[in-house]
Design a protein around this motif. Structure first.
Motif, PDB file in Angstrom:
ATOM      1  N   GLN A 188       0.880  -1.110  -0.191  1.00 46.54           N
ATOM      2  CA  GLN A 188       0.148   0.044  -0.082  1.00 46.54           C
ATOM      3  C   GLN A 188       0.668   1.215  -0.060  1.00 46.54           C
ATOM      4  O   GLN A 188       0.697   2.074  -0.690  1.00 46.54           O
ATOM      5  CB  GLN A 188      -0.793  -0.122   1.180  1.00 46.54           C
ATOM      6  CG  GLN A 188      -1.893   1.268   1.340  1.00 46.54           C
ATOM      7  CD  GLN A 188      -3.070   1.114   2.241  1.00 46.54           C
ATOM      8  OE1 GLN A 188      -2.725   0.327   3.172  1.00 46.54           O
ATOM      9  NE2 GLN A 188      -3.774   1.930   2.137  1.00 46.54           N
ATOM     10  N   ARG A 189       2.002   1.417   0.745  1.00 46.23           N
ATOM     11  CA  ARG A 189       2.715   2.384   0.740  1.00 46.23           C
ATOM     12  C   ARG A 189       3.358   2.790  -0.590  1.00 46.23           C
ATOM     13  O   ARG A 189       3.473   3.548  -1.214  1.00 46.23           O
ATOM     14  CB  ARG A 189       3.999   2.296   1.886  1.00 46.23           C
ATOM     15  CG  ARG A 189       5.002   3.316   1.992  1.00 46.23           C
ATOM     16  CD  ARG A 189       6.255   2.947   2.895  1.00 46.23           C
ATOM     17  NE  ARG A 189       7.084   2.184   2.246  1.00 46.23           N
ATOM     18  CZ  ARG A 189       7.755   2.449   1.260  1.00 46.23           C
ATOM     19  NH1 ARG A 189       7.811   3.598   0.291  1.00 46.23           N
ATOM     20  NH2 ARG A 189       8.566   1.429   0.810  1.00 46.23           N
ATOM     21  N   LEU A 190       4.024   1.309  -1.175  1.00 47.33           N
ATOM     22  CA  LEU A 190       4.333   1.802  -2.757  1.00 47.33           C
ATOM     23  C   LEU A 190       3.276   2.353  -3.698  1.00 47.33           C
ATOM     24  O   LEU A 190       3.603   3.076  -4.465  1.00 47.33           O
ATOM     25  CB  LEU A 190       4.896   0.339  -3.213  1.00 47.33           C
ATOM     26  CG  LEU A 190       6.140  -0.123  -2.392  1.00 47.33           C
ATOM     27  CD1 LEU A 190       6.740  -1.599  -3.090  1.00 47.33           C
ATOM     28  CD2 LEU A 190       7.433   0.790  -3.006  1.00 47.33           C
ATOM     29  N   ALA A 244       1.232   6.548  -7.033  1.00 49.16           N
ATOM     30  CA  ALA A 244       0.189   7.267  -7.201  1.00 49.16           C
ATOM     31  C   ALA A 244       0.469   8.895  -7.161  1.00 49.16           C
ATOM     32  O   ALA A 244      -0.203   9.823  -7.842  1.00 49.16           O
ATOM     33  CB  ALA A 244      -1.125   6.951  -6.720  1.00 49.16           C
ATOM     34  N   SER A 245       1.325   9.150  -6.142  1.00 49.14           N
ATOM     35  CA  SER A 245       1.687  10.600  -5.899  1.00 49.14           C
ATOM     36  C   SER A 245       2.027  11.320  -7.059  1.00 49.14           C
ATOM     37  O   SER A 245       2.152  12.344  -7.053  1.00 49.14           O
ATOM     38  CB  SER A 245       2.231  10.653  -4.604  1.00 49.14           C
ATOM     39  OG  SER A 245       3.762  10.285  -4.901  1.00 49.14           O
ATOM     40  N   ASN A 272      -2.598  14.526  -6.478  1.00 46.14           N
ATOM     41  CA  ASN A 272      -2.207  15.105  -5.156  1.00 46.14           C
ATOM     42  C   ASN A 272      -2.713  14.376  -3.898  1.00 46.14           C
ATOM     43  O   ASN A 272      -3.989  13.939  -3.944  1.00 46.14           O
ATOM     44  CB  ASN A 272      -2.597  16.690  -4.890  1.00 46.14           C
ATOM     45  CG  ASN A 272      -1.777  17.405  -6.076  1.00 46.14           C
ATOM     46  OD1 ASN A 272      -0.650  17.392  -6.107  1.00 46.14           O
ATOM     47  ND2 ASN A 272      -2.531  18.381  -6.773  1.00 46.14           N
ATOM     48  N   ASP A 273      -2.329  14.226  -2.753  1.00 42.44           N
ATOM     49  CA  ASP A 273      -2.461  13.661  -1.592  1.00 42.44           C
ATOM     50  C   ASP A 273      -3.141  12.294  -1.909  1.00 42.44           C
ATOM     51  O   ASP A 273      -4.352  12.187  -1.414  1.00 42.44           O
ATOM     52  CB  ASP A 273      -3.024  14.677  -0.730  1.00 42.44           C
ATOM     53  CG  ASP A 273      -3.580  14.267   0.524  1.00 42.44           C
ATOM     54  OD1 ASP A 273      -2.676  13.302   1.281  1.00 42.44           O
ATOM     55  OD2 ASP A 273      -4.686  14.475   1.106  1.00 42.44           O
ATOM     56  N   PRO A 274      -2.717  11.104  -2.378  1.00 46.19           N
ATOM     57  CA  PRO A 274      -3.373   9.972  -2.977  1.00 46.19           C
ATOM     58  C   PRO A 274      -3.800   9.342  -1.609  1.00 46.19           C
ATOM     59  O   PRO A 274      -3.404   9.012  -0.415  1.00 46.19           O
ATOM     60  CB  PRO A 274      -2.501   9.170  -3.528  1.00 46.19           C
ATOM     61  CG  PRO A 274      -1.095   9.853  -3.654  1.00 46.19           C
ATOM     62  CD  PRO A 274      -1.405  11.028  -2.882  1.00 46.19           C
ATOM     63  N   MET A 275      -5.005   8.819  -1.835  1.00 46.21           N
ATOM     64  CA  MET A 275      -6.009   8.217  -0.831  1.00 46.21           C
ATOM     65  C   MET A 275      -6.523   6.975  -1.287  1.00 46.21           C
ATOM     66  O   MET A 275      -7.190   6.921  -2.384  1.00 46.21           O
ATOM     67  CB  MET A 275      -7.135   8.906  -0.111  1.00 46.21           C
ATOM     68  CG  MET A 275      -7.938   8.574   0.952  1.00 46.21           C
ATOM     69  SD  MET A 275      -9.202   9.749   1.388  1.00 46.21           S
ATOM     70  CE  MET A 275     -10.181   9.866  -0.127  1.00 46.21           C
ATOM     71  N   SER A 313      -9.121   7.315  -9.468  1.00 52.60           N
ATOM     72  CA  SER A 313      -8.814   7.755 -11.010  1.00 52.60           C
ATOM     73  C   SER A 313      -7.304   7.062 -11.132  1.00 52.60           C
ATOM     74  O   SER A 313      -6.917   7.185 -12.263  1.00 52.60           O
ATOM     75  CB  SER A 313      -8.352   9.433 -10.801  1.00 52.60           C
ATOM     76  OG  SER A 313      -7.542   9.770  -9.858  1.00 52.60           O
ATOM     77  N   VAL A 314      -6.784   6.252 -10.247  1.00 56.41           N
ATOM     78  CA  VAL A 314      -5.366   5.935 -10.311  1.00 56.41           C
ATOM     79  C   VAL A 314      -5.653   4.196  -9.792  1.00 56.41           C
ATOM     80  O   VAL A 314      -5.907   4.039  -8.641  1.00 56.41           O
ATOM     81  CB  VAL A 314      -4.281   6.432  -9.861  1.00 56.41           C
ATOM     82  CG1 VAL A 314      -2.963   5.802 -10.055  1.00 56.41           C
ATOM     83  CG2 VAL A 314      -4.149   7.775 -10.481  1.00 56.41           C
ATOM     84  N   ARG A 315      -5.426   3.112 -10.735  1.00 56.51           N
ATOM     85  CA  ARG A 315      -5.168   1.796 -10.330  1.00 56.51           C
ATOM     86  C   ARG A 315      -3.773   1.432 -10.101  1.00 56.51           C
ATOM     87  O   ARG A 315      -3.084   1.570 -11.191  1.00 56.51           O
ATOM     88  CB  ARG A 315      -5.923   1.239 -11.058  1.00 56.51           C
ATOM     89  CG  ARG A 315      -5.811  -0.655 -10.959  1.00 56.51           C
ATOM     90  CD  ARG A 315      -6.656  -1.138 -12.214  1.00 56.51           C
ATOM     91  NE  ARG A 315      -6.175  -2.579 -12.206  1.00 56.51           N
ATOM     92  CZ  ARG A 315      -7.097  -3.457 -11.985  1.00 56.51           C
ATOM     93  NH1 ARG A 315      -8.493  -3.163 -11.431  1.00 56.51           N
ATOM     94  NH2 ARG A 315      -6.794  -4.861 -11.832  1.00 56.51           N
TER      95      ARG A 315
END
Length: 92
Positions: free
Chosen positions: A18-20, A25-26, A30-33, A70-72
């Motif tokens: 998840q960290r990777l 994604a960053s 911005n500020d990926p969640m 918006s990002v996978r």
């Protein structure tokens, strides 16, 4: 939705994957969640929804997309994360 594929040289625990995914994604948002994920090895996923699935996408992924995903990010063959832009800048 933009799809990114990461191929680590070793198996990762969920937190590290998840960290990777968030770090990668960053570069695009911005500020990926993380708003949805799948562990292919165990079959576990979040959110645990049963509605709105179809033969092309699982319900958890459709749910995440409909909430701004918006990002996978696929991490190896085990994990899939869907991320959206975070809410850190709201109200500024």
């Amino acid at each position: 939705m933009k799809t990114l594929k990461l191929n680590p040289h070793q198996d990762l625990e969920f937190d590290e994957a998840q960290r990777l995914a968030t770090e990668e994604a960053s570069q695009y948002i911005n500020d990926p969640m993380v708003i949805g994920w799948l562990n292919r090895k165990t079959g576990r996923y979040f959110p645990n929804v049963e509605c709105c699935g179809d033969e092309c996408k699982a319900a958890w992924e459709i749910y995440a997309e409909n909430r701004g995903g918006s990002v996978r990010v696929e991490v190896g063959n085990q994990y899939v994360f869907v991320l959206r832009e975070g809410l850190a800048d709201i109200g500024k």
